[in-house]
Design an enzyme around this catalytic site. Sequence first.
Site, short mmCIF file in Angstrom:
data_model
loop_
_atom_site.label_atom_id
_atom_site.label_comp_id
_atom_site.label_asym_id
_atom_site.label_seq_id
_atom_site.Cartn_x
_atom_site.Cartn_y
_atom_site.Cartn_z
N GLY A 17 0.82 -1.22 0.00
CA GLY A 17 0.00 0.00 0.00
C GLY A 17 0.85 1.26 0.00
O GLY A 17 2.02 1.26 0.34
N ARG A 21 -2.62 8.10 4.34
CA ARG A 21 -2.77 8.93 5.53
C ARG A 21 -1.44 9.52 6.02
O ARG A 21 -1.42 10.41 6.86
CB ARG A 21 -3.43 8.12 6.66
N ASN A 384 51.26 20.47 21.35
CA ASN A 384 50.22 21.41 21.74
C ASN A 384 49.91 22.34 20.58
O ASN A 384 50.81 22.98 20.04
CB ASN A 384 50.68 22.21 22.96
C1 UD1 Z 1 -5.97 -3.03 8.51
C2 UD1 Z 1 -7.13 -3.97 8.80
C3 UD1 Z 1 -7.80 -3.55 10.09
C4 UD1 Z 1 -6.78 -3.50 11.22
C5 UD1 Z 1 -5.60 -2.64 10.86
C6 UD1 Z 1 -4.50 -2.81 11.89
C7 UD1 Z 1 -8.00 -4.71 6.62
C8 UD1 Z 1 -9.09 -4.56 5.62
N1 UD1 Z 1 -8.08 -3.95 7.71
O1 UD1 Z 1 -6.52 -1.76 8.27
O2 UD1 Z 1 -8.85 -4.45 10.42
O3 UD1 Z 1 -7.40 -3.04 12.40
O4 UD1 Z 1 -5.04 -3.03 9.59
O5 UD1 Z 1 -3.41 -1.96 11.65
O6 UD1 Z 1 -7.14 -5.54 6.43
N2 UD1 Z 1 -1.63 -3.60 1.79
C9 UD1 Z 1 -1.21 -4.32 0.69
N3 UD1 Z 1 -1.99 -4.36 -0.41
C10 UD1 Z 1 -3.20 -3.72 -0.49
C11 UD1 Z 1 -3.63 -2.99 0.64
C12 UD1 Z 1 -2.83 -2.95 1.77
O7 UD1 Z 1 -0.13 -4.91 0.71
O8 UD1 Z 1 -3.83 -3.82 -1.53
C13 UD1 Z 1 -0.78 -3.54 2.97
C14 UD1 Z 1 -0.36 -2.13 3.34
O9 UD1 Z 1 0.86 -1.77 2.71
C15 UD1 Z 1 -0.22 -2.19 4.85
C16 UD1 Z 1 -1.14 -3.32 5.25
O10 UD1 Z 1 -1.48 -4.02 4.07
O11 UD1 Z 1 1.10 -2.49 5.27
C17 UD1 Z 1 -2.40 -2.81 5.91
O12 UD1 Z 1 -3.01 -1.85 5.09
P1 UD1 Z 1 -3.61 -0.54 5.73
O13 UD1 Z 1 -4.14 0.28 4.64
O14 UD1 Z 1 -2.64 0.06 6.68
O15 UD1 Z 1 -4.83 -1.18 6.53
P2 UD1 Z 1 -5.69 -0.50 7.67
O16 UD1 Z 1 -6.70 0.37 7.04
O17 UD1 Z 1 -4.81 0.08 8.69
CA CA Z 2 -2.54 0.09 8.99
#
Ligand code: UD1
Ligand code: CA
Length: 496
Positions: A17, A21, A384
Amino acid sequence: MTQMAAPDTSIVILAAGKGTRMRSDLAKVLHRAGGRPLIEQVIRACQPLKAAQILVVVGHQAEEVGTVVAQLGAQTIVQQPQRGTGHAMQVARRAIRKSAKLAIVIVGDAALLRTETLAALLDTHRRGEAAATILSAEVPDPSGYGRIVRDAEGRVQSIVEEKSASPDQLAIREINSAIYCFTLEKLWPCLSALRPDNVHREFYLTDAIALLRQRGERVLAQIAPDPDEVLGCNTRADLAYADRVLRARKAAELMDSGVTIYLPETVLIDPEVTVGPDTVIEPGTQLLGKTRIGARCQIRTGTILHDVRVDDGAIVGPHSNIDSSRVGPNAQVGPFSRLRPGADIRAGARIGNFVEVKKSVIHEGAKAQHLSYLGDATVGPGSNIGAGTITCNYDGVAKYETKIGKGVFIGSDTALVAPVRIGDGAYVAAGSIITDNVPPDALAIARGRQVNKPGWAKARRAMLKHAAHGAKKPRSKRRKPPRKKSRRPVKSRRRR
Ligand code: UD1
Ligand code: CA
């Protein structure tokens, strides 16, 4: 730490991702906390488990993230485009070892996760013979996280994302860390059944939990003992918090091993830094990179050390800034010293305030205590260097060396125009500009001779006093009549 061999388990880290944010051009998992990129923190927490593989799903800035991952000996697979955490897992499936029975899935921003917690999760999963075990946490403020929904008997039913949650569900304080253990043969059919029925039109891995339950599978949730551990770094504020926790852990580790740290919440110590017992670290210091500090040292307030070796008993005075250098045993540096790469301050030597040293050896017991620049120089034992001494090492094109022997005295405000050598035991008079070598035991003086004009100052005072009383005569005396303007152009006059 006990060895935790998990050869039937693959670890999958989701890191494709962007991290919207964060409001950054840099991929979220490359932001640093505790002195390392987030993804590195996560991989390092996984390594002691000795799993069959560590597989990182990359996408956004795949190349840059891949470089960090490869350096740590982990594998990558590209998810392009990124259609959610469930989709990331579908992509990972192609690279997961066929022999793997279990997978630990971790989000790439879980920088505070500890190995012990992962080991305990795996253990719960195996003992419970579960299809999925979720690492959950109870937090005072669950906002932003998915909530763990349990049924009347307390069994996990589903995970509901904040944006899809009802007011009742929003009140749940048990959150999903997005760290799980799955039995793969149970997970795969549920992954295929995921639908992007949510505001983001994404495939949520979290939806696999409800699907497993619908199939009558066992799903467990293990509550993390320390809720800090499951913090996801989504914003800069999260990042700052994670950094603070990681720094505090490092400081605590050093204090446990016998280091005194005053106001530890104000110091920044990188993970690879080592510090010997009975060393005292004052507030506001930064110990960075591969800095190694011996025993019984004092690292005083406001000091920044990057890749520095400080030997036993040395003192680094307040507000010193040292990079890629060495401070020998019982040497003293600072306050306000600047040591640039290649400064080698040997045993008992002293470098004082506003002294800059670069690529120079200051031998045993030598001193440069005030306002100097020593570059590309060697200073022999016990010599020195007077206040304000400058090695003129650069002629605008190349750099040259200054070699100062042992027991030399360099008077204040001396310029040593390199290349130049000062022989053992020699003296250089203050204010000299030294362009030629000085033989051993000689005195070198290289400056204009002093002229004293008796009574001059007194006469001047008298004249000024007179002028102030408005007398016209001394005024004309004081000022020379304006020179007649030459008709020649300035240039030709100069040539005469
Ligand atoms: C996610 C969880 C949420 C949890 C939270 C904890 C889901 C839908 N939600 O939300 O329940 O409470 O983490 O921190 O899983 N990523 C990918 N590919 C994608 C999308 C994301 O590899 O297509 C990776 C991102 O790089 C990241 C991780 O997955 O490292 C989590 O993604 P993020 O967008 O941070 O999820 P949250 O909305 O925080
Ligand atoms: Ca997260």
